[in-house]
Design an enzyme around this catalytic site. Structure first.
Site, PDB file in Angstrom:
ATOM      1  CG  ASP A 113     -17.744  52.769  37.097  1.00  0.00           C
ATOM      2  OD1 ASP A 113     -18.706  52.397  37.457  1.00  0.00           O
ATOM      3  OD2 ASP A 113     -17.559  53.773  36.310  1.00  0.00           O
TER       4      ASP A 113
HETATM    5  C1  GLC Z   1     -12.962  51.395  33.418  1.00  0.00           C
HETATM    6  C2  GLC Z   1     -11.960  52.259  34.057  1.00  0.00           C
HETATM    7  C3  GLC Z   1     -12.516  53.205  35.357  1.00  0.00           C
HETATM    8  C4  GLC Z   1     -14.025  53.807  34.649  1.00  0.00           C
HETATM    9  C5  GLC Z   1     -14.920  52.769  34.034  1.00  0.00           C
HETATM   10  C6  GLC Z   1     -16.214  53.241  33.511  1.00  0.00           C
HETATM   11  O1  GLC Z   1     -13.327  50.318  34.461  1.00  0.00           O
HETATM   12  O2  GLC Z   1     -10.933  51.571  34.674  1.00  0.00           O
HETATM   13  O3  GLC Z   1     -11.943  54.133  35.539  1.00  0.00           O
HETATM   14  O4  GLC Z   1     -14.587  54.141  35.758  1.00  0.00           O
HETATM   15  O5  GLC Z   1     -14.129  52.079  33.035  1.00  0.00           O
HETATM   16  O6  GLC Z   1     -16.308  52.839  32.286  1.00  0.00           O
HETATM   17  C1  GLC Z   2     -14.583  57.291  35.967  1.00  0.00           C
HETATM   18  C2  GLC Z   2     -15.959  56.929  35.860  1.00  0.00           C
HETATM   19  C3  GLC Z   2     -16.820  57.374  37.057  1.00  0.00           C
HETATM   20  C4  GLC Z   2     -16.342  56.679  38.244  1.00  0.00           C
HETATM   21  C5  GLC Z   2     -14.668  56.745  38.355  1.00  0.00           C
HETATM   22  C6  GLC Z   2     -14.269  55.909  39.328  1.00  0.00           C
HETATM   23  O1  GLC Z   2     -14.027  58.650  36.187  1.00  0.00           O
HETATM   24  O2  GLC Z   2     -16.292  58.009  34.903  1.00  0.00           O
HETATM   25  O3  GLC Z   2     -18.169  57.305  36.738  1.00  0.00           O
HETATM   26  O4  GLC Z   2     -17.052  57.208  39.256  1.00  0.00           O
HETATM   27  O5  GLC Z   2     -14.124  56.365  37.162  1.00  0.00           O
HETATM   28  O6  GLC Z   2     -14.258  54.494  39.053  1.00  0.00           O
END
Ligand code: GLC
Ligand code: GLC
Length: 814
Positions: A487
């Protein structure tokens, strides 16, 4: 250093001191009514939606961290000494403190000055209530005159509004007290048709429902005025902060034990039968009273508790293993499976790190979570798949999240996370392999929840697949969109404005930046979809999917291989991300794991080389970090990943979710030792001995462990709600132990450590119980299969033709 121990036989973790480094929590409830409870009785409850139906109030990021919850005060009425057997917030000296977190219940108790007190908290199956089974014993030589005070703080339902909109909220609180039951009915006079209630089985000496009367206007939960003086005020809340507190007085003879039940519940009335009498403003209690009365009877409560135990035993017994490694056994048999059910119920919404007001259910998260729970609750997995698919967009793309109450796609976050659609193929594949229920593919499912747009689920899978083919970049690799699995790798974001969302801000057109990770995922999805097609009357399409997959595999080899490892991406300038050419972020974990999972490079040595690079550059004793070197500063063209200080989260943290991809890749490459070694590095039970470093619960996975660039290397964060649960379960059970549901039967293809002499497993699969014994005869992973004493070719055990439900499987590894 440890703060407790595993009681494997009872499927409990026993915490032996209250001052754990962080609150160590458990979940209550598994259907509609849920609670979170910490080892010091902190936490809160809600009905279905942690934001919109919050029953009790909890303040996140409080000081101390864990304050407020399901409190019971005990007072020695002779001396005035009072304490909480669960320790917070009085911090009184306690003897024999224990907290037993079990499957859907927690029992917290201790002893002080000859008085033992203990509470078992649980939510009965099929009920919207929680029971506090409180037991008090006098172990003194003399009679003890005691007072007991319960205490909860009601939330005014919408947790977001409750913590912000005080000018209104301080004037709307309302309660009723009838027959000793406290009814919380804020906003019931207007549009709500639901209320909460809090009852007690003992005769009351008094009650309180106004917080600041109970506590006293200048005090906290550690010194409530009512408890200190030993008498409730019988306060009736009007506005301000409604609470529920019962006061019970009792005299216990030496050796005597007494049980008191406190029950907190949620109830809905039909809209036109809200009041009784109808023209009044009094809550109609006709249908709730029998429920309350029933659960104030100890025998009923004991029976409900037994049912709950049987329920959990039934779920866990579907897959039980006995290996030479205790950490493997207890995670597989108890805690990892249990955590998978928590991620099924909660997704990423409510923990002590997810406030319950932020996120809906993630499309990719929920599909991946399926891998961990589909064998336990297949019918509910089916429903989850259909709900997810119904939010899919006609383009094949997906809303990144959907809201659990409305089951609709979340417009605030939107779509264009270009990995999302493929996880539906992965999720459906897992469901089909587990259940053999092919009918799901014919199920008509809407697009974007639009009536009239129904198409068979199979059509959704086809559009998921097409979505990527319609969105290829300059190297014919998949365009990344807002982000892929990571993400925080936001290659089209280019945000220089504080507070902007990295996930939803898009300042570039998105026609250049490509993801090698999605390339790998696509290859995997192509194989899965081809297998689904072959087994479901679409055999003619299978070759097409495979051809597209093979084509993508070629592209990944040509443009996604960096010499010693797989590249991560191309950025908006067409430059490489995750390459030896980069100054920072030269190598990333995700494409190494996922390309190999998709089978790329297993034949020609690329996989081996990529895995060696992982070992050389990314592996630490605490797990495998996400990338190296960490980004030392913010890069506009990379996005959130470079926003984190080095070693945390996606910036070179050990992001536990993707460690199992490498574990699986090692297993697929035949390296059982390597796979199990990585598995053990992040296995919470195996880390129990370093609880002072790890700090999170030793019985569940956390999202992240700080990487080697962080000053707190080895410290875990964000326990419970993480894709780590499902993926580790999948990695250990299906790839290391190798017990793998397949389209045609149960495949058994272990890649266990060389030193293991074997293991045993019992797996219930499609109505048959398989008793599996694996014995190591040589050093390799070649499988020789005996099914009910008959040698069988290959490694797949097919369903017995004669309808038998018990099958004995012998596996020899050579
Ligand atoms: C923020 C977090 C990340 C997560 C994302 C999704 O960016 O750092 O870990 O996956 O939110 O909502
Ligand atoms: C968080 C989010 C997931 C994402 C991950 C890596 O766990 O929930 O959707 O893949 O972060 O960013």
């Amino acid at each position: 250093m440890q703060y407790g121990y595993f009681d494997d036989k009872n499927r409990e973790y026993v915490i032996t001191r209250p001052d754990t480094p962080l609150p160590w929590i458990n979940y209550l409830g598994c259907q509609a009514y849920f609670g979170i409870v910490s080892n010091t009785a902190g936490g809160y409850s809600f009905y279905r939606d942690a934001r919109l139906r919050r029953i009790t109030r909890y303040r996140y990021n409080n000081v101390p961290f864990d304050l407020g919850g399901r409190y019971i005060y005990v007072r020695d009425d002779e001396t005035g000494d009072y304490w909480l057997p669960s320790w917070q917030p009085t911090h009184s000296d306690l003897e024999q403190y224990t907290c037993r977190h079990g499957m859907g219940y927690s029992t917290i108790g201790s002893k002080r000055r000859g008085i033992s007190a203990s509470t078992r908290y649980f939510v009965p199956l099929d009920e919207n209530l929680e029971i506090w089974q409180f037991t008090l014993s006098n172990e003194r030589q003399t009679p003890a005159a005691l007072s007991v005070f319960s205490a909860i703080e009601f939330c005014l339902w919408d947790a977001q509004d409750d913590s912000t909109n005080f000018q209104r909220n301080f004037s709307i609180g309302e309660v009723e007290i009838e027959d000793g039951v406290i009814y919380h009915k804020t906003e019931y006079r207007e549009r709500r048709d639901h209320f909460a209630w809090f009852a007690c089985s003992a005769e009351l000496a008094g009650f309180d429902t106004q917080r600041d009367v109970f506590l006293g206007p200048t005090r906290g939960w550690d010194r409530p005025a009512a408890v200190e003086r030993g008498e409730s005020f019988d306060s009736v809340a009007h506005g301000w902060a409604p609470i529920g507190s019962h006061h019970v007085r009792l005299v216990l003879q030496p050796g005597e034990t007494r049980q008191i039940l406190f029950v907190l519940g949620y109830h809905e009335n039909p809209k036109d039968e809200k009041f009784d009498p109808p023209e009044s403003q009094i809550v109609n209690k006709k249908t709730v009273k029998p429920v309350i009365a029933g659960y104030l009877i100890p025998a009923n409560v004991d029976e409900a508790f037994q049912k709950l135990r049987t329920y959990w035993d039934g779920l866990l017994d579907i897959c039980q293993v006995t290996t030479p490694d205790i950490h493997t056994d207890r995670m597989v048999n108890v805690w990892n499976a249990y955590q998978c059910m928590a991620t099924f119920n909660m997704s990423r919404s409510a923990s002590f790190y997810e406030s319950g007001i932020g996120r809906g259910l993630g499309f990719r998260d929920s599909n991946q979570d399926l891998l961990g729970f589909v064998h336990m609750v297949p019918e509910r997995a089916r429903e989850r798949i259909l709900d997810l698919a119904a939010t899919q967009l006609p383009s094949g793309g997906a809303y990144h999240q959907y809201q659990p109450l409305t089951k609709k796609g979340n417009n605030d976050v939107g779509g264009n996370f270009n990995d999302d659609p493929h996880w539906l193929i992965v999720g459906v594949g897992a469901y089909l392999k587990e259940t053999g229920d092919w009918s799901i593919l014919d199920e008509p499912v809407q697009y974007d929840n639009q009536p009239g747009s129904e198409q068979p689920l199979y059509d959704h899978l086809q559009r998921s697949f097409r979505y990527t083919l319609d969105r290829l970049g300059p190297h014919s690799l998949p365009l990344i969109g807002r982000a892929d699995w990571n993400d925080c790798l936001n290659l089209n974001c280019f945000s220089d404005t504080p507070g902007q969302s990295f996930q939803t801000t898009t300042n570039k057109e998105g026609k250049v930046a490509e993801s090698v990770f999605i390339g790998g995922l696509f290859v995997l999805a192509a194989k899965e979809l081809a297998a689904i097609a072959r087994h479901s009357g679409h055999a003619d399409e299978a070759a097409g999917y495979l051809a597209e997959g093979a084509h993508m595999e070629e592209t990944v080899r040509r443009h996604g291989w960096d010499g010693e490892w797989f590249l991560r991406a191309y950025d908006d300038f067409g430059n490489k991300v995750g390459s030896k050419e980069c100054a920072e972020g030269k190598i990333f974990i995700e494409p190494q794991g996922f390309c190999i999972l998709a089978g790329i490079g297993l034949e020609d040595g690329l996989a081996r080389r990529a895995l060696e690079s992982v070992r050389k550059y990314l592996a630490t004793p605490h797990g495998i970090v996400l990338q190296q070197p960490a980004y030392s500063r913010y890069y506009l063209h990379l996005g959130e990943i470079s926003s984190y200080p080095p070693g945390y989260k996606e910036n070179a943290g050990i992001f536990c979710h993707n460690n199992p991809w490498v574990i699986i890749a090692e297993a697929m490459a035949g390296n059982g030792d390597g796979a199990h070694d990585y598995y053990s590095r992040i296995n919470p039970s195996a880390r129990e001995a370093i609880s002072d470093v790890h700090r999170c619960e030793p019985y569940v996975y956390a999202q992240m462990i700080a990487g080697r660039d962080a000053p707190t290397h080895g410290e875990a964060k964000n326990s419970w709600l993480t894709g780590t649960a499902a993926w580790n379960y999948y990695a250990i059970v299906q790839f290391i132990l190798g017990i793998r549901p397949a389209y045609d039967g149960l495949q058994i293809a272990p890649a266990i450590p060389e030193r293991w002499t074997g293991f045993r497993a019992v797996r219930r699969f499609r109505g048959v119980t398989y008793q599996i014994t694996v014995r190591r005869a040589g050093t390799g992973n070649a499988v020789k299969l005996m099914v009910d004493g008959q040698a069988v070719d290959g490694d797949v055990v097919r369903a017995p033709a004669d309808g038998r439900t018990e099958v004995v499987v012998g596996v020899t590894l050579e």
